[in-house]
Design a protein around this motif. Structure first.
Motif, short mmCIF file in Angstrom:
data_model
loop_
_atom_site.label_atom_id
_atom_site.label_comp_id
_atom_site.label_asym_id
_atom_site.label_seq_id
_atom_site.Cartn_x
_atom_site.Cartn_y
_atom_site.Cartn_z
N ASP A 320 0.98 -1.28 -0.10
CA ASP A 320 0.15 -0.16 0.01
C ASP A 320 0.98 1.32 -0.11
OD1 ASP A 320 -2.69 -0.40 -0.53
OD2 ASP A 320 -2.90 -0.77 1.81
N SER A 321 1.99 1.06 0.38
CA SER A 321 2.87 2.31 0.50
C SER A 321 2.98 2.78 -1.20
CB SER A 321 4.40 2.01 0.83
OG SER A 321 4.98 1.02 0.20
N SER A 322 3.03 1.58 -1.99
CA SER A 322 2.93 2.04 -3.34
C SER A 322 1.92 2.89 -3.89
CB SER A 322 3.29 0.91 -4.31
OG SER A 322 4.39 0.15 -4.19
N MET A 323 0.83 2.31 -3.37
CA MET A 323 -0.66 3.18 -3.74
C MET A 323 -0.68 4.32 -3.23
SD MET A 323 -3.43 4.41 -1.96
CE MET A 323 -3.64 3.26 -0.59
N LEU A 324 -0.03 4.90 -2.00
CA LEU A 324 0.02 6.12 -1.45
C LEU A 324 1.12 7.00 -2.20
CD1 LEU A 324 0.15 5.47 2.41
CD2 LEU A 324 -1.88 6.17 0.99
N LYS A 325 2.28 6.39 -2.48
CA LYS A 325 3.32 6.95 -3.39
C LYS A 325 2.60 7.51 -4.75
CE LYS A 325 7.12 7.85 -5.80
NZ LYS A 325 7.35 8.23 -7.19
N TYR A 326 2.14 6.55 -5.29
CA TYR A 326 1.47 6.62 -6.69
C TYR A 326 0.39 7.65 -6.49
CZ TYR A 326 -1.88 6.09 -10.65
OH TYR A 326 -2.71 6.26 -11.70
N TYR A 327 -0.55 7.62 -6.03
CA TYR A 327 -1.72 8.59 -5.78
C TYR A 327 -1.18 9.92 -5.42
CZ TYR A 327 -6.70 9.81 -5.76
OH TYR A 327 -7.86 10.65 -6.18
N GLY A 328 -0.22 10.29 -4.37
CA GLY A 328 0.31 11.03 -3.73
C GLY A 328 0.79 12.12 -4.90
N THR A 329 1.75 11.33 -5.53
CA THR A 329 2.82 12.05 -6.40
C THR A 329 1.78 12.80 -7.72
OG1 THR A 329 3.43 10.28 -7.44
CG2 THR A 329 4.76 10.89 -5.57
N GLU A 330 0.86 11.61 -8.02
CA GLU A 330 -0.08 12.13 -9.16
C GLU A 330 -0.81 13.43 -8.88
OE1 GLU A 330 0.51 11.37 -12.38
OE2 GLU A 330 1.88 9.74 -12.01
N LEU A 331 -1.21 13.26 -7.48
CA LEU A 331 -2.26 14.41 -7.23
C LEU A 331 -1.47 15.70 -7.19
CD1 LEU A 331 -4.72 15.49 -6.05
CD2 LEU A 331 -4.01 14.30 -3.88
N ASN A 332 -0.18 15.57 -6.54
CA ASN A 332 0.71 16.87 -6.30
C ASN A 332 1.11 17.39 -7.57
OD1 ASN A 332 1.98 18.36 -4.43
ND2 ASN A 332 3.81 17.76 -4.78
N LYS A 333 1.36 16.30 -8.80
CA LYS A 333 1.37 17.03 -10.22
C LYS A 333 0.23 17.83 -10.56
CE LYS A 333 3.12 13.45 -12.13
NZ LYS A 333 3.36 12.62 -13.50
N ARG A 334 -0.83 17.32 -10.32
CA ARG A 334 -2.11 17.83 -10.91
C ARG A 334 -2.25 19.06 -10.14
NH1 ARG A 334 -7.64 15.86 -9.67
NH2 ARG A 334 -7.04 14.13 -8.48
#
Lengths: 394, 379
Positions: A320-334
């Protein structure tokens, strides 16, 4: 619960008395962070005082055992400490790859001797660490790394090159993945070693990024001598250490948007630039995207606390750390794309005082690296596919 | 905000999981649909839900409920979403129970709450009128008439209105269409003169009603909550409804997602299991991430309601907005990844798409709640 309440009251009182006013102001940029290390120049007396006081309490690494410089706090107590710090806007006293990444790895895989040697200086901010993982031919495919580590009897000798080594030019020590055996499968034969960046044969060259900044280096090793006592974990099994450490790195990167979220909310930036008409952001198309991003941001921060609370209750964060990393970084870019949309021409200025030397534009460009470093978004999706969804061939 | 289930909640979730999977699985919905059942749900199931305490989940013990709160209600709704279980849980146990609990006089509470908890009364909320959710747009009127009121207007999408023993009707007692003020709530017997009900079978094989009110006379004690300030009660009812619908969306979306992942682990094309293709793996993993974020949004909203959080309304808007988009994505990706069979009635994925579409719309879609979220944050 009453123990925790008493603890919260004690923390609150201590912070009120000991956190300098200057350290309660919002962080405006990298310059406000304290990284510590042999060559660290404190930005102000307050920064030094704050670090010293927090070190004395063991609160730079609150959950580490006391013998390694921590305060031995429980996860629940740590959350209280963080909340109380957030309540008064207290800055983190110390930013450190030693705390975020090396520490957890050493606590799990290190010998008692290694913990006692390396952890207390990390906790005190005396030694600044960098991470030697990626290589020019081993990025997403990290396990194909080739930096050679030969057994020379009483010591190892390291030759090769790392890249994307964050702050290698400022770090005192490096934790580094090297190849001790290349006869088997690529995940086998990797070892995790530690050495001083002042060792002869180590050279770090900063890389200039699209943001104009140089937080990363290329790092070269030529006949670098490494003591055998500085091998962490089992020889040839360093991949286990590396993977464990990467989960911590992912959590850290995934949480970055959260830290920056302490600044002005997106909608305020947009309103400041575009104005409000009839109670609504003047650009209706942008307005809905801003609302959507802020809703996602809120739900994401709830997810970070939910996942941490689940981990506290005994469940492992794992993939789930991968899920948080994926979502958090994509959201930050957005979010940064929307800030650029909202600020328009003003956000494009690169050098003016008005733009604080292009702070927004540089940050916007910096966020593009969020979904590349620490494993690209695509790699995180592979990990979710394999370890969570258990899809075939992932 | 601690978003971890406590022991009681875990037990309730497990109980509800087993209960709905056994008593009201998807095939039960199929037979209700195929047999053109007059009620549209199984009254036997509703009676069993009452025995389990589900119907009284947000009703206090003095009135026959179990008073377990909104997190518990959400856990039940989530399992109903997973199984596409048809029942008047939303209309009666959530909306009506909250309305009467929050706005009812002692007499109204004593009359209705035990009946709801006991599974003896079905009550429907008659609020929306036009094609989109718009509480302030209420144009039905209630004029003073003697000691009581005379109601006129037309209501649509009255969930379970076709079988309701009582209606809670929102009507304007002052102000103009578009004003949040001036709306009052009334508890009305649907058999009253002037009430005409048309059952509307919806795309998800569930039922609502269009209700016409033509000079319907009600007594003064039909008023629920304060005159002209129905919004005070309605606000709480809608918060509860939105959170419960979001929880059902979470269940439906999760089940649609999980069965899609199972499907792509079995289906073979080009000599491979299609789940081996990265094009599908990445989309499935993205959806997994969105579902996790969505779960937190729902738990956040339910917890905010249980805590009487001052930001509860905003939490519920956030959850309804997020679940509206994420569950929709789950159903769309689900049908697409199922390929041709996803278009057949035989496979369940289409049923999820239909139910999710209805739930998306109830009490405000994602756009509605993004707008509310923005307004609440003054932008």
């Amino acid at each position: 619960m009453s123990d925790l309440k008493a603890f919260a009251a004690e923390v609150r009182e201590w912070l009120e008395a000991n956190c300098p006013e200057e350290m309660r102001k919002p962080i405006t940029g990298d310059k406000d962070l304290c990284w510590g290390g042999r060559n660290w120049e404190f930005q102000s007396d307050a920064q030094k005082v704050w670090l010293d006081r927090m070190v004395a309490k063991g609160w730079t690494v609150p959950t580490w055992p006391k013998e390694y410089g921590g305060a031995g706090l429980s996860r629940a107590e740590e959350i209280i400490l963080k909340k109380e710090m957030a309540r008064i806007g207290a800055r983190s006293p110390l930013s450190s790859f030693g705390i975020w990444m090396l520490g957890p790895a050493l606590l799990k895989f290190g010998t008692e001797e290694q913990k006692l040697e390396h952890l207390p200086p990390v906790a005190r901010g005396e030694i600044r660490w960098c991470q030697g993982y990626s290589e020019p031919s081993a990025g997403s495919d990290l396990a194909s790394l080739a930096t050679k580590c030969e057994d020379k009897g009483d010591h190892f000798m390291v030759n090769g090159q790392k890249v994307w080594t964050s702050y290698a030019d400022k770090a005192d020590w490096i934790f580094c993945l090297v190849r001790t055996d290349n006869t088997g499968k690529k995940h086998h034969g990797i070892s995790f070693v530690l050495f001083d960046m002042e060792t002869p044969g180590v050279e770090a060259r900063p890389i200039k990024l699209i943001s104009g900044r140089s937080p990363f280096c290329e790092t070269f090793f030529e006949d670098v001598r490494v003591e055998k006592k500085n091998l962490v974990g089992t020889r040839d099994r360093g991949w286990d250490v590396a993977k464990y450490l990467l989960t911590h790195e992912r959590e850290m990167i995934g949480g970055q948007g959260q830290l920056e979220g302490q600044g002005r909310p997106l909608h305020e930036i947009a309103a400041g630039s575009l104005g409000i008409e009839d109670g609504k952001l003047a650009d209706p198309m942008l307005r809905s995207k801003v609302a959507e991003a802020e809703i996602d941001d809120w739900a994401f921060s709830l997810t970070v606390s939910r996942k941490l609370a689940e981990a506290k209750a005994g469940a492992s964060l794992g993939a789930d750390s991968s899920m948080l990393k994926y979502y958090g970084t994509e959201l930050n870019k957005r979010k940064y794309e929307l800030m650029m949309d909202a600020t328009g021409h003003d956000g494009l200025e690169w050098e003016s005082d008005r733009s604080n030397d292009g702070k927004l534009a540089r940050s916007w460009l910096r966020t593009k690296g969020n979904s590349i470093e620490g494993g690209t978004s695509e790699v995180q999706l592979n990990i979710i596919s394999k370890h969570i969804l258990q899809l075939p061939g992932a | 905000m601690a978003l971890v289930l406590n022991e009681d909640e875990v037990m309730l979730r497990d109980t509800a999981e087993g209960f709905f999977a056994e008593k009201a699985p998807i095939k039960a919905l199929r037979s209700l649909r195929d047999e053109r059942d007059e009620t549209g749900f199984d009254r036997g199931l509703w009676a069993e839900m009452a025995e389990m305490g589900f119907t009284g989940v947000v009703i206090d013990e003095d009135h026959g409920g179990v008073d377990m709160g909104f997190m518990a209600a959400g856990l039940i709704a989530e399992q109903m979403g997973r199984n596409l279980s048809a029942s008047p849980f939303l209309s009666t146990a959530i909306l009506a129970a909250t309305a009467i609990r929050e706005g009812g006089t002692d007499e109204q509470k004593s009359e209705w709450l035990p009946k709801i908890a006991g599974g003896e009364a079905i009550i429907a909320l008659a609020l929306d009128e036009g094609p989109k959710h718009h509480p302030a747009g209420t144009s039905a009127t209630a004029e003073k008439s003697g000691n009581g009121f005379k109601l006129s207007g037309a209501k649509a999408m009255v969930v379970d209105g076709h079988v309701a023993d009582a209606l809670i009707i929102a009507a304007r007692t002052s102000g103009d269409e578009g004003d949040a003020e001036g709306i009052s709530l009334f508890i009305v017997d649907p058999k009253s003169k002037g009430v005409s009900t048309e059952r509307t079978i919806m795309v998800d094989s569930r039922n609502a009603a269009r209700i016409d009110l033509d000079d319907v006379e009600v007594s003064g004690d039909a008023l629920l909550g304060s005159l002209d300030d129905g919004m005070a009660v309605l606000g709480k009812v809608l918060n509860a409804g939105r959170a419960a619908v979001a929880a059902e969306l979470l269940g439906a979306g999760s089940q649609a997602f999980e069965s899609t992942v199972s499907y792509i682990k079995e289906r073979k094309q080009f000599g491979s299991i299609i789940g081996e293709f990265q094009a599908l793996q990445h989309r499935a993993s993205h959806l997994y991430s969105e579902m996790e974020i969505a779960r937190s949004a729902v738990m956040g909203a339910l917890t905010a309601l249980d805590n009487n959080d001052p930001k509860a309304e905003l939490y519920c808007a956030m959850a309804k907005a997020k679940l509206g988009s994420v569950a929709k994505l789950a159903s769309q990706e689900g049908v697409q990844m199922h390929g041709g069979v996803g278009m057949t009635d035989e496979y369940d994925i289409g049923l999820f798409m239909k139910r999710i579409r209805v739930l998306q719309e109830l009490f405000g879609d994602a756009h509605y709640h993004m707008n509310q979220f923005a307004l609440a944050n003054r932008f």
